[in-house]
Scaffold this active site. Structure first.
Site, short mmCIF file in Angstrom:
data_model
loop_
_atom_site.label_atom_id
_atom_site.label_comp_id
_atom_site.label_asym_id
_atom_site.label_seq_id
_atom_site.Cartn_x
_atom_site.Cartn_y
_atom_site.Cartn_z
N ASP A 183 79.60 84.64 44.00
CA ASP A 183 79.97 83.73 42.91
C ASP A 183 80.93 82.71 43.52
O ASP A 183 82.07 83.03 43.84
CB ASP A 183 80.62 84.52 41.77
CG ASP A 183 80.98 83.62 40.59
OD1 ASP A 183 81.28 82.43 40.82
OD2 ASP A 183 80.99 84.12 39.45
N LYS A 208 82.79 74.67 35.23
CA LYS A 208 83.99 74.31 35.98
C LYS A 208 83.75 73.04 36.81
O LYS A 208 83.54 71.99 36.25
CB LYS A 208 84.41 75.50 36.85
CG LYS A 208 84.47 76.84 36.08
CD LYS A 208 85.51 76.81 34.99
CE LYS A 208 85.75 78.13 34.29
NZ LYS A 208 84.65 78.90 33.80
C1 LIG Z 1 84.27 83.11 38.88
C2 LIG Z 1 83.69 82.97 37.51
N1 LIG Z 1 82.41 83.35 37.31
C3 LIG Z 1 81.82 83.27 36.10
C4 LIG Z 1 82.53 82.79 35.00
C5 LIG Z 1 81.86 82.69 33.67
O1 LIG Z 1 81.54 81.36 33.40
P1 LIG Z 1 81.32 80.79 31.91
O2 LIG Z 1 82.65 80.75 31.26
O3 LIG Z 1 80.72 79.44 32.16
O4 LIG Z 1 80.38 81.74 31.23
C6 LIG Z 1 83.85 82.37 35.17
C7 LIG Z 1 84.62 81.86 34.01
O5 LIG Z 1 85.79 81.53 34.10
C8 LIG Z 1 84.45 82.47 36.45
O6 LIG Z 1 85.73 82.12 36.67
#
Ligand SMILES: Cc1ncc(COP(=O)(O)O)c(C=O)c1O
Length: 407
Positions: A183, A208
């Site tokens: 990720d 983000k």
């Molecule tokens: C590293 C990471 N992965 C996944 C997510 C999930 O993303 P979303 O809020 O767009 O569902 C976040 C959310 O802050 C995150 O920081």
């Protein structure tokens, strides 16, 4: 990628000639696509003609977005989702079956941890959580659990911005044959390209940096055709698609990804250096600082270090909360990666429902603050921190630290 990142960000995926000669990709708002006659239908079903059929399986605006993302991440294929968590859940459920085992690092996004610990067991999928950076522990688990299907790591991670060692992960993957998922939300494809460093799948919360304007939620998964096909099949069945207007906004955001990231990298570096020199800041966590525990790894794998800076104030909880309330330019709120500066207090905003003991175990201190710089002028960001901190420590009569920064 044949051209530079900025050029590709603007042009990759966009057709040479657009509808009605427009310069931008149109937003195609349709739920269904029609066939001219039944010969057309028969061609589609028998010859697998490449065209659109139904909104859950594809959309022309979204298709351009997918092509652009693919180029920017250097991936064979990609799929997009209605938010980052859908990319996580679809990747994990799309690539596993009952009886499979997953390894996840302990500083993963809170909801990813919850998904693995609480939801996946209902489908007979077990997760072992290992300490981020403890690759001996990961190796021991891999030896104990042969046939582990997936290792999922984030990099950088929240809130301490730990950096995954891609060389070790790559060699473990070669020995044990799992699917390596990274990720890369906190890096963005501008700062790091994990597929070139051994990952099989890269995930993003496009909410983000990719979207970049704090106005959409979206997610992405990128990797080989074979793996993305499995994830897409799962997504096409369960839903979680990006709507065409969001696809357009994400396409527009991506065009400025390179210049935004350059500015965010520079602003965060300036803020981190300022904080490190401040007598009321105990410790700063920014991978671009030589004092950061994973600085060497960050230099090895990243070209910039992102817009998030975490730090501990030399203060108590009340003073820390006051500091946040005093901020004017930085708005208080979760999330990061947009053009507006945001500040969050992990203990209250993200971990309030945890016990003090659980928070201590995760390293979530009362005086921990996480900032996401925006693209504002760095002098203004620093001036805002300076006035907010000055007011708070004066009001609460807090003494400055005596030790050296980072010690
Ligand atoms: C590293 C990471 N992965 C996944 C997510 C999930 O993303 P979303 O809020 O767009 O569902 C976040 C959310 O802050 C995150 O920081």
């Amino acid at each position: 990628m044949t051209k530079g990142f900025s050029t590709e960000a603007v042009h990759a995926g966009e057709p040479d000639r657009q509808y009605m000669d427009s310069i931008t990709t149109p937003i195609v708002l349709t739920s269904s696509y029609t066939f001219t006659n039944m010969d057309d239908v028969l061609d589609y079903v028998t010859k697998k003609v490449d065209r659109f059929e139904y909104g859950r399986y594809g959309n022309p605006t979204t298709a351009v977005l997918i092509k652009k993302l693919r180029e920017l991440e250097g991936a064979e294929d990609a799929e997009v989702f209605d938010c980052g968590m859908t990319s996580v859940s679809c990747a994990l459920l799309g690539l596993t079956q009952n009886g499979d085992h997953i390894i996840l690092t302990d500083d993963a996004y809170k909801k990813t941890l919850m998904f693995c610990e609480k939801v996946l067991p209902r489908f007979g999928i077990e997760t072992t959580i290992v300490k981020m950076g403890d690759y001996d522990q990961m190796e021991d688990v891999l030896k104990r659990r042969p046939g582990t299907r997936i290792v999922l790591s984030e990099s950088p991670t929240n809130p301490y911005l730990n950096i995954a060692d891609m060389d070790i992960l790559r060699s473990l993957r070669e020995r044990f044959g799992f699917v390596l998922i990274v990720d890369s939300t906190f890096a963005s494809p501008y700062n790091q390209r994990p597929l070139e460093q051994g990952a099989d799948i890269v995930l993003h919360s496009a909410t983000k940096y990719l979207g970049g304007h704090n106005d959409i939620l979206a997610g992405a998964a990128l990797g080989s055709k074979a793996l993305i096909e499995q994830i897409r099949d799962y997504r096409n069945t369960t839903g979680g698609i990006v709507d065409p207007v969001t696809s357009y906004l994400l396409l527009r955001g991506l065009k400025t990804l390179a210049i935004r990231m350059e500015r965010l990298n520079a602003n965060a570096t300036a803020v981190a250096k300022y904080l490190e020199s401040h007598p009321h800041v105990r410790r700063v966590y920014y991978p671009g600082l030589p004092s950061h525990h994973d600085h060497e790894r960050a230099r090895k794998y990243m070209r910039g270090f992102g817009g998030v800076v975490t730090f501990e104030l030399e203060a108590d909880l009340k003073c820390t909360l006051d500091f946040l309330s005093n901020m004017k330019l930085f708005k208080i709120g979760p999330s990061f990666g947009g053009v507006e500066a945001l500040v969050t207090h992990p203990m209250t905003i993200s971990y309030y429902d945890y016990t003090p003991e659980e928070r201590r175990r995760l390293g979530i201190l009362d005086e921990l603050v996480r900032m996401s710089v925006g693209i504002e002028d760095p002098e203004d960001l620093i001036a805002d921190i300076d006035q907010a901190l000055h007011k708070a420590v004066t009001r609460h009569r807090i003494s400055p630290r005596v030790s050296q920064p980072g010690v």
